[in-house]
Scaffold this active site. Structure first.
Site, short mmCIF file in Angstrom:
data_model
loop_
_atom_site.label_atom_id
_atom_site.label_comp_id
_atom_site.label_asym_id
_atom_site.label_seq_id
_atom_site.Cartn_x
_atom_site.Cartn_y
_atom_site.Cartn_z
N GLU A 123 0.89 -1.17 0.00
CA GLU A 123 0.00 0.00 0.00
C GLU A 123 0.92 1.21 0.00
O GLU A 123 1.56 1.51 1.00
CB GLU A 123 -0.90 -0.03 1.24
CG GLU A 123 -2.12 0.87 1.11
CD GLU A 123 -1.83 2.30 1.53
OE1 GLU A 123 -1.56 3.12 0.61
OE2 GLU A 123 -1.85 2.59 2.72
N CYS A 152 -2.07 8.86 2.92
CA CYS A 152 -1.99 8.55 1.49
C CYS A 152 -3.27 8.89 0.75
O CYS A 152 -3.27 9.00 -0.48
CB CYS A 152 -1.63 7.09 1.29
SG CYS A 152 -2.65 5.96 2.24
N GLU A 161 3.31 13.54 -4.58
CA GLU A 161 2.59 13.40 -3.32
C GLU A 161 3.12 14.42 -2.33
O GLU A 161 4.27 14.35 -1.91
CB GLU A 161 2.76 11.98 -2.77
CG GLU A 161 2.01 11.74 -1.47
CD GLU A 161 2.12 10.31 -0.97
OE1 GLU A 161 1.17 9.84 -0.33
OE2 GLU A 161 3.15 9.66 -1.23
#
Length: 493
Positions: free
Chosen positions: A260, A294, A388
């Protein structure tokens, strides 16, 4: 061990987080020190992992795998249920450790520990459901006269590598599901949260988890790589960045992986949405844990006729967030994990402004505390869009039609989760079909996770799905038995 760590946390003295190896806590030897990002002083220490420690862990895991596998699922479930109740009972104390080590507001830490309790309870329920199948072998000519069965057997040794942003709940997922499946588990703690990690392990052991069912080491990527390469490990569950995930895969070789990884999640707000509500939700979920999630809201695309209205509501809501001491229950936004992370928010917002965007709020920091930042209408190639952020920054952009915004969202190398605000069912189905993400939240932002629902992404956001049921499938192997010449189904005429 648990009582000592929680007592130190309550007194704001340095918490000694031990390693747990071969059924015993180890605190001796050279120590690594965690500096609290808000307090800017040491808050916890953990023993440095040496080569001999990894060797001991590998040996013990190999020896323990069979005995742990022989624990009945009902017994595993009872232990997990006791651990769930214990987490709920120690909620405030555990949340305080998260605040000290990570700068996470205590209100968010309490929410994380609530999720720990829920996750362990779900793992217990799933342990009771592990079974198998009677196969329809007599449905084909070559199978007539035989009977075959399957059951899910423990994989053996699992490795859980957890991140800093939600160290307690993500460990509950990995360790809880692995134990529910009947494995022994090696845990590699994040260097930023040694005490929070050790506390969850200690809580499970005090709830009755056999000491041989878990081992805990602290350390950096070198320790993780050595554990990933260990022949004894059958399955690896890793949560973290995409680059580190690639390194995990290279080190692991031919092992089962659940990765993940990162994201730069988008939320789409259509013109028919309740704009004020969408702005309120995005403000609340874009800065939770200082955006260090995330699936945190990073990009908000608002249909052009409502763009200015949304931005006004959003700015007002974000400006109303309380920034400050994470130990204060009134604080909404605490510090980020370190000053480098906070500086990334400042630097990327300045880069966007230099490219023509407008920094509506924030763009500054105080040490590791990044002030909640809004960047309006940055170009699609800006870092705040492409990469990100993993920080207290949300970019807000206009769009014209759904096909266009779906295409812009899909340019990302990531594809974890998205949000969509609309009342139009056709738009909902179209977005669910066409967005390249693992999950879509309708009339909510990207930042929503139900711990008993499958969670995971596509592209550089990883593969595999995290929820106790899905993880138990990854943590077990299907074993088949054929009874040759004995049939439940009858034979030939």
């Amino acid at each position: 061990m648990l009582e000592a760590m929680l007592a130190s946390g309550a007194q704001a003295t340095v918490v000694r987080a031990g390693a747990f190896v071969d059924g015993a806590w180890r605190t001796a030897g050279p120590q690594s020190e965690r500096i609290g990002p808000y307090l800017r002083r040491p808050v916890s220490t953990a023993p440095v992992t040496g080569p001999g420690h990894v060797r001991d862990v590998r040996r013990c895991a190999r020896a323990a795998a069979r005995s742990v596998a022989r624990l009945a699922p009902a017994h595993r479930a009872e232990i997990l249920e006791r651990a769930s109740a214990a987490a709920a009972g120690r909620r405030d104390e555990l949340a305080r450790l998260l605040a000290l080590e990570l700068g996470k507001p205590v209100k968010d830490g309490r929410g994380e520990i609530d999720r720990v309790a829920d996750t362990l309870a779900v793992c217990a329920a799933e342990a009771r459901q592990i079974g198998g199948d009677t196969l329809p072998v007599a449905g084909w000519a070559r199978g007539v006269g035989n009977t075959a069965f399957t059951y899910r057997a423990p994989a053996g040794v699992a490795l859980a590598i957890t991140p800093f942003n939600a160290p307690a709940n993500l460990l509950a997922h990995k360790l809880g599901a692995s134990f529910a499946a009947g494995n022994t588990t090696i845990v590699k703690a994040p260097p930023q949260a040694p005490a929070a990690t050790a506390a969850v392990v200690a809580l499970l052991i005090e709830a009755g988890m056999p000491p041989e069912a878990v081992q805990l080491l602290h350390g950096d990527g070198r320790v993780g790589a050595e554990l990933c390469a260990a022949d004894e490990v059958s399955v690896i569950s890793f949560t973290g960045g995409a680059a580190t995930g690639n390194a995990v895969a290279r080190a692991a070789g031919a092992k089962r992986l659940v990765l993940e990884l990162g994201g730069n999640a988008a939320t789409i707000v259509c013109e028919d949405a309740d704009i004020a509500e969408a702005a309120r939700v995005c403000a609340r979920t874009g800065y939770t844990n200082s955006g260090q999630s995330c699936v945190s809201v990073q990009r908000v695309y608002v249909q052009r006729p409502r763009f200015a209205e949304f931005l006004d509501h959003f700015t007002e809501a974000v400006a109303g967030l309380t920034v400050g001491d994470p130990l204060d229950p009134a604080t909404d936004v605490g510090s980020m994990v370190d000053e480098d992370a906070a500086e990334r928010v400042v630097r990327w917002s300045a880069e966007a402004a230099a490219s023509g965007a407008r920094v509506v709020l924030g763009g500054r920091r105080d040490g590791a505390t990044a002030l909640p930042t809004i960047v309006a209408d940055p170009p699609d190639d800006a870092s705040v869009i492409v990469h990100e952020v993993f920080g207290a920054l949300v970019a807000v952009l206009p769009f014209d039609d759904l096909d266009e915004v779906v295409e812009r969202c899909n340019r990302s190398r990531y594809g974890l989760q998205a949000g969509l605000f609309t009342r139009d069912l056709d738009r909902i189905v179209t977005a669910w079909r066409d967005l390249e993400v693992g999950g879509l939240v309708v009339n909510g932002s990207s930042n929503l996770r139900l711990d008993h629902v499958p969670f995971g992404g596509v592209k550089d956001s990883g593969f595999g799905r995290e929820s106790p049921r899905c993880m138990i499938e990854d943590y077990t192997v299907v074993k088949t038995m054929v009874l040759r010449g004995t049939s439940l189904w009858g034979g030939r005429p």
